[in-house]
Design an enzyme around this catalytic site. Structure first.
Site, PDB file in Angstrom:
ATOM      1  N   GLN A  39      11.786  10.711  54.927  1.00 25.19           N
ATOM      2  CA  GLN A  39      12.217  11.728  54.006  1.00 25.19           C
ATOM      3  C   GLN A  39      13.563  11.740  53.566  1.00 25.19           C
ATOM      4  OE1 GLN A  39      11.391  15.218  55.928  1.00 25.19           O
ATOM      5  NE2 GLN A  39       9.180  15.283  55.590  1.00 25.19           N
TER       6      GLN A  39
ATOM      7  N   GLU B 109      23.845  13.884  55.969  1.00 25.76           N
ATOM      8  CA  GLU B 109      23.106  14.208  57.139  1.00 25.76           C
ATOM      9  C   GLU B 109      23.773  14.320  58.225  1.00 25.76           C
ATOM     10  OE1 GLU B 109      19.948  11.139  57.303  1.00 25.76           O
ATOM     11  OE2 GLU B 109      18.642  12.291  55.995  1.00 25.76           O
TER      12      GLU B 109
ATOM     13  N   ASP C 292       3.014  -1.702  69.714  1.00 27.64           N
ATOM     14  CA  ASP C 292       2.232  -2.813  70.096  1.00 27.64           C
ATOM     15  C   ASP C 292       3.103  -3.857  69.953  1.00 27.64           C
ATOM     16  OD1 ASP C 292       0.047  -0.991  69.595  1.00 27.64           O
ATOM     17  OD2 ASP C 292      -0.848  -2.019  67.795  1.00 27.64           O
TER      18      ASP C 292
ATOM     19  N   HIS D 121      13.185  14.054  67.476  1.00 27.46           N
ATOM     20  CA  HIS D 121      13.671  14.873  66.312  1.00 27.46           C
ATOM     21  C   HIS D 121      13.659  16.317  66.675  1.00 27.46           C
ATOM     22  CE1 HIS D 121      14.155  16.175  62.299  1.00 27.46           C
ATOM     23  NE2 HIS D 121      14.525  14.949  61.851  1.00 27.46           N
TER      24      HIS D 121
ATOM     25  N   ARG E  73      21.337  14.366  66.247  1.00 20.74           N
ATOM     26  CA  ARG E  73      20.124  14.951  66.814  1.00 20.74           C
ATOM     27  C   ARG E  73      20.064  15.152  68.246  1.00 20.74           C
ATOM     28  NH1 ARG E  73      16.524  10.711  63.224  1.00 20.74           N
ATOM     29  NH2 ARG E  73      16.763  12.082  61.437  1.00 20.74           N
TER      30      ARG E  73
ATOM     31  N   HIS F  47      10.530  10.849  68.106  1.00 13.51           N
ATOM     32  CA  HIS F  47      10.706  10.507  66.564  1.00 13.51           C
ATOM     33  C   HIS F  47      11.191   8.952  66.326  1.00 13.51           C
ATOM     34  CE1 HIS F  47      11.881  11.067  62.602  1.00 13.51           C
ATOM     35  NE2 HIS F  47      13.287  10.763  62.503  1.00 13.51           N
TER      36      HIS F  47
ATOM     37  N   GLU G  54      11.969  -1.220  63.709  1.00 11.21           N
ATOM     38  CA  GLU G  54      12.120  -0.219  64.851  1.00 11.21           C
ATOM     39  C   GLU G  54      11.623  -0.901  66.108  1.00 11.21           C
ATOM     40  OE1 GLU G  54      10.481   3.425  63.909  1.00 11.21           O
ATOM     41  OE2 GLU G  54      10.808   4.270  65.884  1.00 11.21           O
TER      42      GLU G  54
ATOM     43  N   ARG H 214      20.382   6.796  67.609  1.00 15.38           N
ATOM     44  CA  ARG H 214      20.320   6.317  66.181  1.00 15.38           C
ATOM     45  C   ARG H 214      21.076   7.282  65.374  1.00 15.38           C
ATOM     46  NH1 ARG H 214      16.253   6.987  61.641  1.00 15.38           N
ATOM     47  NH2 ARG H 214      15.880   8.851  62.909  1.00 15.38           N
TER      48      ARG H 214
ATOM     49  N   SER I 258      18.039   3.550  60.260  1.00 18.37           N
ATOM     50  CA  SER I 258      17.043   2.544  60.564  1.00 18.37           C
ATOM     51  C   SER I 258      16.463   1.691  59.344  1.00 18.37           C
ATOM     52  CB  SER I 258      16.011   3.424  61.266  1.00 18.37           C
ATOM     53  OG  SER I 258      16.059   4.687  60.862  1.00 18.37           O
TER      54      SER I 258
HETATM   55  C1  LIG Z   1       8.792  11.398  59.969  1.00 20.17           C
HETATM   56  C2  LIG Z   1       9.867  10.046  59.779  1.00 20.17           C
HETATM   57  C3  LIG Z   1      10.886  10.517  58.964  1.00 20.17           C
HETATM   58  C4  LIG Z   1      12.016   9.346  59.030  1.00 20.17           C
HETATM   59  N1  LIG Z   1      12.994   9.379  58.092  1.00 20.17           N
HETATM   60  C5  LIG Z   1      14.000   8.271  58.049  1.00 20.17           C
HETATM   61  C6  LIG Z   1      14.882   8.533  57.111  1.00 20.17           C
HETATM   62  O1  LIG Z   1      15.077   9.516  56.347  1.00 20.17           O
HETATM   63  N2  LIG Z   1      15.762   7.640  57.156  1.00 20.17           N
HETATM   64  C7  LIG Z   1      15.645   6.450  58.162  1.00 20.17           C
HETATM   65  O2  LIG Z   1      16.500   5.365  57.953  1.00 20.17           O
HETATM   66  N3  LIG Z   1      14.549   6.278  58.883  1.00 20.17           N
HETATM   67  C8  LIG Z   1      13.490   7.435  58.858  1.00 20.17           C
HETATM   68  N4  LIG Z   1      12.688   7.461  59.852  1.00 20.17           N
HETATM   69  C9  LIG Z   1      12.654   6.272  60.807  1.00 20.17           C
HETATM   70  C10 LIG Z   1      12.054   5.020  60.047  1.00 20.17           C
HETATM   71  O3  LIG Z   1      10.993   5.363  59.258  1.00 20.17           O
HETATM   72  C11 LIG Z   1      11.381   3.871  60.738  1.00 20.17           C
HETATM   73  O4  LIG Z   1      12.393   3.327  61.838  1.00 20.17           O
HETATM   74  C12 LIG Z   1      11.163   2.763  59.809  1.00 20.17           C
HETATM   75  O5  LIG Z   1      10.487   3.125  58.690  1.00 20.17           O
HETATM   76  C13 LIG Z   1      10.567   1.618  60.619  1.00 20.17           C
HETATM   77  O6  LIG Z   1      10.052   0.819  59.747  1.00 20.17           O
HETATM   78  P1  LIG Z   1       9.196  -0.584  60.368  1.00 20.17           P
HETATM   79  O7  LIG Z   1       8.926  -1.519  59.121  1.00 20.17           O
HETATM   80  O8  LIG Z   1      10.026  -1.094  61.433  1.00 20.17           O
HETATM   81  O9  LIG Z   1       7.901   0.153  60.879  1.00 20.17           O
HETATM   82  P2  LIG Z   1       6.670   1.066  60.290  1.00 20.17           P
HETATM   83  O10 LIG Z   1       7.030   1.631  58.963  1.00 20.17           O
HETATM   84  O11 LIG Z   1       6.438   2.058  61.177  1.00 20.17           O
HETATM   85  O12 LIG Z   1       5.620  -0.012  59.964  1.00 20.17           O
HETATM   86  C14 LIG Z   1       5.091  -0.690  61.034  1.00 20.17           C
HETATM   87  C15 LIG Z   1       3.787  -1.357  60.533  1.00 20.17           C
HETATM   88  O13 LIG Z   1       3.131  -2.043  61.458  1.00 20.17           O
HETATM   89  C16 LIG Z   1       1.844  -1.940  61.354  1.00 20.17           C
HETATM   90  N5  LIG Z   1       1.373  -1.969  62.945  1.00 20.17           N
HETATM   91  C17 LIG Z   1       1.586  -1.691  64.030  1.00 20.17           C
HETATM   92  N6  LIG Z   1       1.075  -2.330  65.116  1.00 20.17           N
HETATM   93  C18 LIG Z   1       0.242  -3.235  64.758  1.00 20.17           C
HETATM   94  C19 LIG Z   1      -0.331  -4.247  64.973  1.00 20.17           C
HETATM   95  N7  LIG Z   1      -0.744  -4.347  66.205  1.00 20.17           N
HETATM   96  N8  LIG Z   1      -0.971  -5.134  64.083  1.00 20.17           N
HETATM   97  C20 LIG Z   1      -0.722  -5.242  62.855  1.00 20.17           C
HETATM   98  N9  LIG Z   1      -0.164  -4.173  62.208  1.00 20.17           N
HETATM   99  C21 LIG Z   1       0.462  -3.223  62.942  1.00 20.17           C
HETATM  100  C22 LIG Z   1       1.609  -0.417  61.075  1.00 20.17           C
HETATM  101  O14 LIG Z   1       0.373  -0.099  60.770  1.00 20.17           O
HETATM  102  C23 LIG Z   1       2.656  -0.438  60.021  1.00 20.17           C
HETATM  103  O15 LIG Z   1       2.339  -0.914  59.026  1.00 20.17           O
HETATM  104  C24 LIG Z   1      11.851   8.291  59.822  1.00 20.17           C
HETATM  105  C25 LIG Z   1      10.681   8.425  60.571  1.00 20.17           C
HETATM  106  C26 LIG Z   1       9.611   9.351  60.601  1.00 20.17           C
HETATM  107  C27 LIG Z   1       8.625   9.169  61.548  1.00 20.17           C
END
Ligand SMILES: Cc1cc2nc3c(=O)[nH]c(=O)nc-3n(C[C@H](O)[C@H](O)[C@H](O)COP(=O)(O)OP(=O)(O)OC[C@H]3O[C@@H](n4cnc5c(N)ncnc54)[C@H](O)[C@@H]3O)c2cc1C
Length: 538
Positions: free
Chosen positions: A44, A114, A216, A237, A283, A344, A368, A379, A384
């Site tokens: 968000q 923030e 995973d 969070h 946080r 979170h 992440e 963090r 992130s």
């Molecule tokens: C509610 C919420 C609010 C947030 N707000 C902020 C913010 O404002 N600013 C900020 O910087 N961060 C924020 N964060 C943290 C941030 O969103 C995440 O750290 C970041 O989006 C992680 O991105 P990612 O691409 O690593 O993982 P994700 O966006 O979680 O994507 C992971 C992907 O991997 C896929 N996947 C998982 N396991 C497998 C598997 N075994 N095989 C195939 N696909 C798989 C999932 O389906 C998904 O597509 C927030 C997090 C949450 C939960």
């Protein structure tokens, strides 16, 4: 099936890596649900970046270090912060509709503030930044001829040269991937494999994370031979909506940034008694304070009050939160929001260098799932998404510069010795028990006794799950449970190895912070005893 790059995960890390690579490389983008599912779409608040004159790179670096409680790696922090503006500009060039100042679409980007940030530096799209970013990137990914998208496919395990019995350094040559709807396992070979699978919030009973965050990537990487670090640092969070029918709805940090006040049910503020920064404290401090007040007063939740800012301000700045709370009968322009802390963000993960490389050849970890050294023991909010962007670009640049040979032919997945599961209830039961154990024994405030209890229970669960996995055909739930229980083990082992309280790890048995900050690094491999495996990296 063979590609130049196999990317597991379509969050911001996976999709931006795919876009950086696809002009020259053929990319398979595998995701276990649909492209938009993942934590990135749920973000968000926004993306932290130094965008205007009164702010500075040095200030952002300092804020990151302060939040990270002395454990951030300075090279990683500088690397990310210095690339903040360029990363935001890349997203603007992709067409992300960020909120701008009062002069309309062509005005400067609007920056919000923030907790933990000394300046306004959060670039955002109202209060649904992640959704705006991800929807824009999905459009680009779907129209790119070099990116093949495989939705409803879940990575099961990586194929390594070690497992194939090949000599030389251990390399990843691709992965086994379950086609969830077709119910069969495919073998996907690739010159490079990227884990971009997000965090592990689902290891806890209460989490803000989507269902996809089941650790995973950490588990697959660990089984393939990659080291993990700092898994004990789970960010809770402080403010998740407390309502029986609201599943993990987060009330953004920005609500406190814009003047929201935390109160007890009797309307009394409590944060000033915990920290001079009150509601703007980082946080971990806010989450611990809420945990303390909830336990002290025997209450279910505390309240976050933004009503004094007025209806127009609230509807303009927090339209999503306003609408979602209203669905549950809470009008935040008139009354406070009931909130509780929830798991979170996973600060630790697979260790990588500044190119996103893990310690296993041809294997990268981005977003992440990785531990780059940026976050340290905690963090800083909105760092992130920035980390996803910076490391995806760096990893893509690295892969594009390497002339790696094509992968060897890979053996097909062997299902000759397994049958269909007879009792699915085992999975559901173990899943529930694991998450409750982690919540009760490995939560915001820890003790060695509780961690030992958790370790014992996790071992029993692991034995049962392992037996199930060895005998029955894989399913989505079984794959996730197997990964969750391994991730839980790594969190508990890391927590037990840290004999101090620092950042997000708070132990009643070790309340002090040691003078020297060290990462907790776990090395996989049967040859290592757990004591030898729990080494420290300065
Ligand atoms: C509610 C919420 C609010 C947030 N707000 C902020 C913010 O404002 N600013 C900020 O910087 N961060 C924020 N964060 C943290 C941030 O969103 C995440 O750290 C970041 O989006 C992680 O991105 P990612 O691409 O690593 O993982 P994700 O966006 O979680 O994507 C992971 C992907 O991997 C896929 N996947 C998982 N396991 C497998 C598997 N075994 N095989 C195939 N696909 C798989 C999932 O389906 C998904 O597509 C927030 C997090 C949450 C939960």
């Amino acid at each position: 099936m063979a590609y130049d790059v196999l990317i597991l995960g379509s969050g911001l890390a996976g999709m931006s890596a795919a876009l950086h690579l696809a002009d020259r490389y053929r990319v398979a983008l595998v995701t276990k649900h649909e492209l938009l599912d993942g934590a990135s779409s749920w973000a968000q608040g926004g993306i932290a970046a130094v965008m205007e004159g009164t702010d500075s790179i040095e200030d952002h670096i300092r804020d990151t270090h302060v939040a990270g409680a002395g454990l951030c790696h300075d090279d990683a922090v500088r690397f990310v912060v210095e690339r903040g503006r360029a990363s935001v500009e890349w997203l603007v060039a992709q067409g992300v509709p960020f909120t701008r100042g009062h002069d309309g679409a062509d005005g400067e980007l609007h920056l919000t503030r923030e907790g933990g940030h000394s300046h306004r530096r959060i670039v955002h799209a109202a209060d649904a930044t992640g959704s705006a970013v991800q929807k824009t990137l999905v459009g680009q990914v779907k129209s790119h001829p070099n990116i093949e998208v495989l939705e409803w496919h879940i990575g099961v395990d990586l194929v390594t040269s070690r497992k194939l019995g090949q000599p030389g350094i251990n390399r990843v040559h691709g992965a086994y991937v379950l086609d969830i709807r077709g119910n069969h396992v495919k073998t996907i070979a690739a010159r490079f494999t990227v884990l971009a699978t997000g965090g592990a919030g689902k290891v806890y009973l209460y989490t803000t994370n989507p269902d996809t965050s089941t650790g995973d990537g950490v588990a697959m990487g660990w089984r393939a031979g990659a080291a993990v670090a700092n898994m004990e640092f789970i960010q809770f969070h402080p403010t998740c909506l407390f309502h029986p029918h609201a599943k993990s709805f987060l009330i953004s940090e920005a609500v406190r940034g814009e003047g929201g006040l935390l109160k007890l049910p009797n309307g009394e503020r409590f944060m000033p008694a915990h920290d001079p920064r009150a509601e703007l404290a980082p946080r971990d401090i806010v989450a611990r304070a809420i945990d303390f007040e909830i336990k002290k007063h025997g209450i279910d939740c505390v309240y976050l009050d933004i009503a004094h800012k007025g209806e127009a301000f609230i509807k303009e700045h927090f339209p999503t939160i306003y609408a979602r709370c209203l669905e549950f009968g809470i009008d935040i322009t008139k009354e406070p929001i009931p909130v509780v802390p929830a798991a979170h963000y996973t600060c630790g993960g697979l260790t990588t260098d500044l190119r996103g490389r893990t310690q296993v050849g041809n294997l990268y970890a981005l977003g992440e799932v990785a531990c780059t050294g940026l976050h340290g023991a905690n963090r800083l909010a909105s760092n992130s998404l920035l980390e996803c962007l910076v490391f995806s670009e760096a990893a893509a640049r690295d892969m594009l510069a390497i002339d790696s040979p094509p992968p060897p032919p890979l053996p097909a997945w062997d299902e000759s010795r397994v049958t269909d599961a007879d009792e699915e209830v085992v999975i559901a039961h173990n899943w529930d028990e694991l998450r409750r154990t982690m919540w009760n024994y490995v939560g915001i405030v820890r003790t060695t006794k509780r961690l030992e209890r958790a370790r014992h229970r996790i071992k029993l669960l692991q034995d049962e799950i392992h037996e199930f996995y060895a005998n029955f055909r894989v399913s989505n739930d079984l794959i996730e449970l197997r990964n969750l229980v391994l991730t839980a083990e790594l969190i508990v082992r890391s927590a037990l190895a840290r004999h101090e309280s620092r950042g997000l790890h708070y132990s009643r048995d070790y309340p002090d912070t040691l003078p020297v900050a060290r990462d907790t690094v776990l090395q996989p491999g049967p040859a290592l005893s757990s004591a030898a495996a729990e080494t420290a990296r300065t």
